[in-house]
Motif scaffolding. Structure first.
Motif, PDB file in Angstrom:
ATOM      1  N   ALA A 201      44.225 -40.513  64.057  1.00 55.73           N
ATOM      2  CA  ALA A 201      43.129 -40.317  64.688  1.00 55.73           C
ATOM      3  C   ALA A 201      42.914 -41.669  65.462  1.00 55.73           C
ATOM      4  O   ALA A 201      43.245 -42.661  64.802  1.00 55.73           O
ATOM      5  CB  ALA A 201      41.735 -40.182  63.724  1.00 55.73           C
ATOM      6  N   GLY A 202      42.632 -41.885  66.722  1.00 61.59           N
ATOM      7  CA  GLY A 202      42.697 -42.772  67.388  1.00 61.59           C
ATOM      8  C   GLY A 202      41.650 -43.935  66.654  1.00 61.59           C
ATOM      9  O   GLY A 202      42.136 -45.100  66.602  1.00 61.59           O
ATOM     10  N   GLU A 203      40.587 -43.488  66.229  1.00 60.71           N
ATOM     11  CA  GLU A 203      39.688 -44.366  65.551  1.00 60.71           C
ATOM     12  C   GLU A 203      40.338 -45.080  64.302  1.00 60.71           C
ATOM     13  O   GLU A 203      39.815 -46.074  63.817  1.00 60.71           O
ATOM     14  CB  GLU A 203      38.505 -43.576  65.237  1.00 60.71           C
ATOM     15  CG  GLU A 203      38.296 -42.639  64.203  1.00 60.71           C
ATOM     16  CD  GLU A 203      37.027 -42.254  63.753  1.00 60.71           C
ATOM     17  OE1 GLU A 203      36.775 -41.087  64.418  1.00 60.71           O
ATOM     18  OE2 GLU A 203      36.344 -42.815  62.949  1.00 60.71           O
ATOM     19  N   ASP A 204      41.136 -44.380  63.631  1.00 56.45           N
ATOM     20  CA  ASP A 204      41.857 -45.184  62.554  1.00 56.45           C
ATOM     21  C   ASP A 204      42.826 -46.481  62.917  1.00 56.45           C
ATOM     22  O   ASP A 204      43.201 -46.816  62.195  1.00 56.45           O
ATOM     23  CB  ASP A 204      42.654 -44.092  61.737  1.00 56.45           C
ATOM     24  CG  ASP A 204      41.791 -43.086  60.879  1.00 56.45           C
ATOM     25  OD1 ASP A 204      40.897 -43.398  60.528  1.00 56.45           O
ATOM     26  OD2 ASP A 204      42.307 -42.039  60.552  1.00 56.45           O
ATOM     27  N   LEU A 205      42.988 -46.484  64.255  1.00 53.04           N
ATOM     28  CA  LEU A 205      43.790 -47.559  64.868  1.00 53.04           C
ATOM     29  C   LEU A 205      43.134 -48.819  65.268  1.00 53.04           C
ATOM     30  O   LEU A 205      43.520 -49.703  65.740  1.00 53.04           O
ATOM     31  CB  LEU A 205      44.867 -46.958  65.722  1.00 53.04           C
ATOM     32  CG  LEU A 205      45.853 -45.881  65.267  1.00 53.04           C
ATOM     33  CD1 LEU A 205      46.325 -45.232  66.497  1.00 53.04           C
ATOM     34  CD2 LEU A 205      46.940 -46.734  64.486  1.00 53.04           C
ATOM     35  N   ASP A 206      41.805 -48.484  65.324  1.00 54.06           N
ATOM     36  CA  ASP A 206      40.870 -49.395  65.819  1.00 54.06           C
ATOM     37  C   ASP A 206      40.635 -50.742  64.938  1.00 54.06           C
ATOM     38  O   ASP A 206      40.264 -51.632  65.569  1.00 54.06           O
ATOM     39  CB  ASP A 206      39.438 -48.794  65.919  1.00 54.06           C
ATOM     40  CG  ASP A 206      39.118 -48.295  67.462  1.00 54.06           C
ATOM     41  OD1 ASP A 206      40.381 -48.564  68.261  1.00 54.06           O
ATOM     42  OD2 ASP A 206      38.422 -47.680  67.909  1.00 54.06           O
ATOM     43  N   SER A 207      40.838 -50.647  63.691  1.00 55.40           N
ATOM     44  CA  SER A 207      41.060 -52.133  63.135  1.00 55.40           C
ATOM     45  C   SER A 207      42.310 -52.412  62.297  1.00 55.40           C
ATOM     46  O   SER A 207      42.962 -51.176  62.056  1.00 55.40           O
ATOM     47  CB  SER A 207      39.833 -52.169  62.048  1.00 55.40           C
ATOM     48  OG  SER A 207      40.230 -51.152  61.130  1.00 55.40           O
ATOM     49  N   GLU A 208      42.632 -53.417  62.354  1.00 55.63           N
ATOM     50  CA  GLU A 208      43.756 -54.043  61.612  1.00 55.63           C
ATOM     51  C   GLU A 208      43.985 -53.236  60.152  1.00 55.63           C
ATOM     52  O   GLU A 208      45.090 -53.089  59.591  1.00 55.63           O
ATOM     53  CB  GLU A 208      44.122 -55.472  61.876  1.00 55.63           C
ATOM     54  CG  GLU A 208      45.445 -55.634  62.023  1.00 55.63           C
ATOM     55  CD  GLU A 208      45.912 -57.073  62.780  1.00 55.63           C
ATOM     56  OE1 GLU A 208      46.664 -57.589  62.092  1.00 55.63           O
ATOM     57  OE2 GLU A 208      45.042 -57.663  63.404  1.00 55.63           O
ATOM     58  N   ASP A 209      42.925 -53.517  59.415  1.00 58.69           N
ATOM     59  CA  ASP A 209      42.993 -53.110  58.109  1.00 58.69           C
ATOM     60  C   ASP A 209      42.781 -51.652  57.844  1.00 58.69           C
ATOM     61  O   ASP A 209      42.234 -51.101  56.817  1.00 58.69           O
ATOM     62  CB  ASP A 209      41.854 -53.807  57.417  1.00 58.69           C
ATOM     63  CG  ASP A 209      40.622 -53.379  57.401  1.00 58.69           C
ATOM     64  OD1 ASP A 209      39.620 -53.570  56.511  1.00 58.69           O
ATOM     65  OD2 ASP A 209      40.447 -52.614  58.332  1.00 58.69           O
ATOM     66  N   THR A 210      43.529 -50.763  58.642  1.00 52.96           N
ATOM     67  CA  THR A 210      43.200 -49.396  58.482  1.00 52.96           C
ATOM     68  C   THR A 210      43.860 -48.838  57.270  1.00 52.96           C
ATOM     69  O   THR A 210      44.628 -49.728  56.772  1.00 52.96           O
ATOM     70  CB  THR A 210      43.650 -48.576  59.906  1.00 52.96           C
ATOM     71  OG1 THR A 210      43.510 -47.291  59.778  1.00 52.96           O
ATOM     72  CG2 THR A 210      45.184 -49.108  60.193  1.00 52.96           C
ATOM     73  N   MET A 211      43.789 -47.539  57.129  1.00 56.51           N
ATOM     74  CA  MET A 211      44.482 -47.067  55.916  1.00 56.51           C
ATOM     75  C   MET A 211      46.001 -47.240  55.826  1.00 56.51           C
ATOM     76  O   MET A 211      46.832 -47.361  56.714  1.00 56.51           O
ATOM     77  CB  MET A 211      44.482 -45.557  55.697  1.00 56.51           C
ATOM     78  CG  MET A 211      43.007 -44.865  56.021  1.00 56.51           C
ATOM     79  SD  MET A 211      43.386 -43.781  57.236  1.00 56.51           S
ATOM     80  CE  MET A 211      44.931 -43.146  56.944  1.00 56.51           C
ATOM     81  N   LYS A 212      46.342 -47.375  54.615  1.00 59.84           N
ATOM     82  CA  LYS A 212      47.741 -47.854  54.074  1.00 59.84           C
ATOM     83  C   LYS A 212      48.833 -46.901  54.617  1.00 59.84           C
ATOM     84  O   LYS A 212      50.103 -47.684  55.303  1.00 59.84           O
ATOM     85  CB  LYS A 212      48.190 -47.950  52.658  1.00 59.84           C
ATOM     86  CG  LYS A 212      47.376 -49.358  52.149  1.00 59.84           C
ATOM     87  CD  LYS A 212      48.182 -49.861  50.975  1.00 59.84           C
ATOM     88  CE  LYS A 212      47.506 -51.300  50.373  1.00 59.84           C
ATOM     89  NZ  LYS A 212      46.118 -50.779  49.936  1.00 59.84           N
ATOM     90  N   ALA A 213      48.667 -45.576  54.700  1.00 59.22           N
ATOM     91  CA  ALA A 213      49.504 -44.739  55.036  1.00 59.22           C
ATOM     92  C   ALA A 213      49.819 -44.913  56.649  1.00 59.22           C
ATOM     93  O   ALA A 213      50.902 -44.741  57.044  1.00 59.22           O
ATOM     94  CB  ALA A 213      49.257 -43.239  54.952  1.00 59.22           C
ATOM     95  N   VAL A 214      48.932 -45.104  57.307  1.00 53.32           N
ATOM     96  CA  VAL A 214      48.998 -44.884  58.686  1.00 53.32           C
ATOM     97  C   VAL A 214      49.719 -46.532  59.272  1.00 53.32           C
ATOM     98  O   VAL A 214      50.669 -46.453  59.859  1.00 53.32           O
ATOM     99  CB  VAL A 214      47.495 -45.393  59.586  1.00 53.32           C
ATOM    100  CG1 VAL A 214      47.694 -45.571  60.996  1.00 53.32           C
ATOM    101  CG2 VAL A 214      46.783 -44.018  59.196  1.00 53.32           C
ATOM    102  N   ASN A 215      49.443 -47.479  58.425  1.00 51.90           N
ATOM    103  CA  ASN A 215      50.148 -48.717  58.575  1.00 51.90           C
ATOM    104  C   ASN A 215      51.606 -48.508  58.200  1.00 51.90           C
ATOM    105  O   ASN A 215      52.439 -48.799  59.075  1.00 51.90           O
ATOM    106  CB  ASN A 215      49.571 -49.880  57.607  1.00 51.90           C
ATOM    107  CG  ASN A 215      48.340 -50.326  58.145  1.00 51.90           C
ATOM    108  OD1 ASN A 215      47.674 -50.144  59.191  1.00 51.90           O
ATOM    109  ND2 ASN A 215      47.664 -51.194  57.421  1.00 51.90           N
TER     110      ASN A 215
END
Ligand SMILES: Nc1nc2c(ncn2[C@@H]2O[C@H](COP(=O)(O)OP(=O)(O)OP(=O)(O)O)[C@@H](O)[C@H]2O)c(=O)[nH]1
Ligand SMILES: [Mg+2]
Ligand SMILES: [Zn+2]
Ligand SMILES: [Zn+2]
Length: 392
Positions: A201-215
């Motif tokens: 989800a675009g919103e999961d990329l909106d902050s640097e400390d997003t969920m670990k799996a996305v990172n």
């Protein structure tokens, strides 16, 4: 040209995107649960320590019933790994982009394109590795776009919708015609690449400390398709004829790029004076919506010939890359282009459209995808999985 693929000495789990040594794998016994406690309880069997980190064990013997098992599971998340893992290559292509950049529609159309056209043109076939992938692709991607001609709804944050955490995982199997007058009868498998698409989800990329799996999905990827909505560029918004429907303005495109670069640098320990070596395909989505700003004779308006030629068409690629970069710079993306240069060693620009039309009130009037395959084929080419046609 012989395509030569060097197998990596690690694997990335296509579910949790953690990186592992090749011998860091577990097994489960698939014997009759009646006869084996390990099978009944789903006990994880670890391979012996002391084996080479560069070799993935094929199978082990169950400590309870003594049967051999080759069912591998990730030792971090315990999901069953695709059969080809460790034997061949495994790639994670990360599709990222701000909210409403067009990621979900892109994935929907790209997977269909790979199955139906890229497959026969490049002697490969795409098959889902599990039922969850088949089901999720159908319900969330294929059915709305191809069967009901409807828009896919906004992807919900993985924090609230756990199905988003389930990546779509495929094996892309390349075959070769038998050589030497039928020494190998028919076709034989020359490579199998596991490819994971994770529709964030675009919103999961909106902050640097997003969920670990996305990172992990991003910093452990073998290629990034960075989708950008041209309608977010200030100059484009001003140049379009009055009355053109415009999406709301959101994350600045260079913010997402610099966050992505920072994340990769931190995780993979890439110093500021070094460039990141993950190839980045910068793809302008919804190119249909800016048709009036593009010269009618531009290569952007023509279809690429990769598929009809059955090889990666370098001259078309170079035209596209150059044309798109200068457009981006003239559309006010100067800073974006400079940041891309100063962070990523290998990058290229593309202009694509998944829908080929501006959807009206949630309906797709006429589905006409254009150049959707280009960024994906470029990544396959960069990984030496497909051959190129040389510039004459
Ligand atoms: N004109 C045009 N509009 C498109 C195209 N693809 C997507 N759109 C529009 O852009 C909107 C967002 O597309 P999505 O694919 O849902 O975007 P996303 O990146 O998945 O967005 P999030 O899930 O919110 O992160 C759609 O609802 C369409 O209105 C295209 O190829 N052309
Ligand atoms: Mg989405
Ligand atoms: Zn057993
Ligand atoms: Zn895992």
């Amino acid at each position: 040209m012989k395509l030569n693929l060097k197998k990596k000495d690690y694997y990335i789990c296509p579910y949790c995107f953690s990186k592992h040594d090749l011998n860091d794998v577990s097994f489960i016994c698939k014997n009759d649960p009646e006869g084996c406690e390990n099978a009944r309880e789903g006990i994880f069997l670890r391979s012996k320590r002391g084996e080479s980190k560069k070799e993935m064990p094929d199978s082990i013997f169950c400590t309870e019933c003594g049967e051999k098992t080759n069912v591998k599971i990730c030792s971090t998340c315990h999901e069953e790994l695709p059969y080809a893992i460790g034997q061949y290559d495994n790639l994670v292509f990360a599709v990222i982009g701000a909210k409403e950049a067009g990621k979900s529609h892109y994935i929907a159309v790209l997977i269909d394109k790979i199955m139906n056209e890229i497959g026969s043109a490049f002697n490969c076939s795409l098959s889902a590795v599990n039922d969850a992938t088949i089901k999720r692709y159908r319900t969330d991607f294929y059915d709305p776009v191809f069967k009901r001609n409807e828009l896919i709804r906004v992807t919900r944050s993985a924090k609230t919708d756990s199905s988003v955490k389930q990546p779509l995982i495929y094996n892309l199997t390349f075959t070769e015609q038998g050589m030497f007058g039928g020494l190998f009868k028919g076709k034989r498998i020359s490579n199998v690449v596991t490819i994971a698409f994770f529709d964030t989800a675009g919103e999961d990329l909106d902050s640097e400390d997003t969920m670990k799996a996305v990172n992990r999905y991003i910093y452990n990827s073998s290629g990034i398709i960075f989708l950008l909505d041209p309608l977010q560029l200030e100059n484009v918004r001003e140049m379009l004829p009055a009355g053109t429907p415009l999406p709301e303005q959101n994350t600045e495109i260079e913010d997402l790029l610099s966050r992505t670069a920072n994340l990769i640098r931190k995780a993979n320990n890439v110093k500021v004076d070094k460039l990141i070596d993950i190839p980045v395909a910068v793809a302008f989505s919804k190119i249909d919506a800016v048709e009036s700003l593009v010269d009618p004779s531009s290569c952007i308006n023509y279809s690429s010939k990769h598929i009809s030629k059955g090889s990666f068409d370098i001259s078309d690629f170079q035209d596209m890359n150059g044309t798109m970069e200068s457009l981006v710079r003239s559309w006010g993306g100067e800073n974006f282009a400079n940041q891309l240069n100063s962070n990523f060693k290998n990058h290229a620009y593309f202009g694509i459209t998944a829908l080929g039309c501006n959807p009206e009130s949630s309906r797709i009037s006429k589905l006409r995808p254009h150049r959707i395959e280009d960024p994906f084929l470029w990544l396959l080419y960069e990984h030496k999985l497909i051959k190129a046609e040389k510039r004459k």
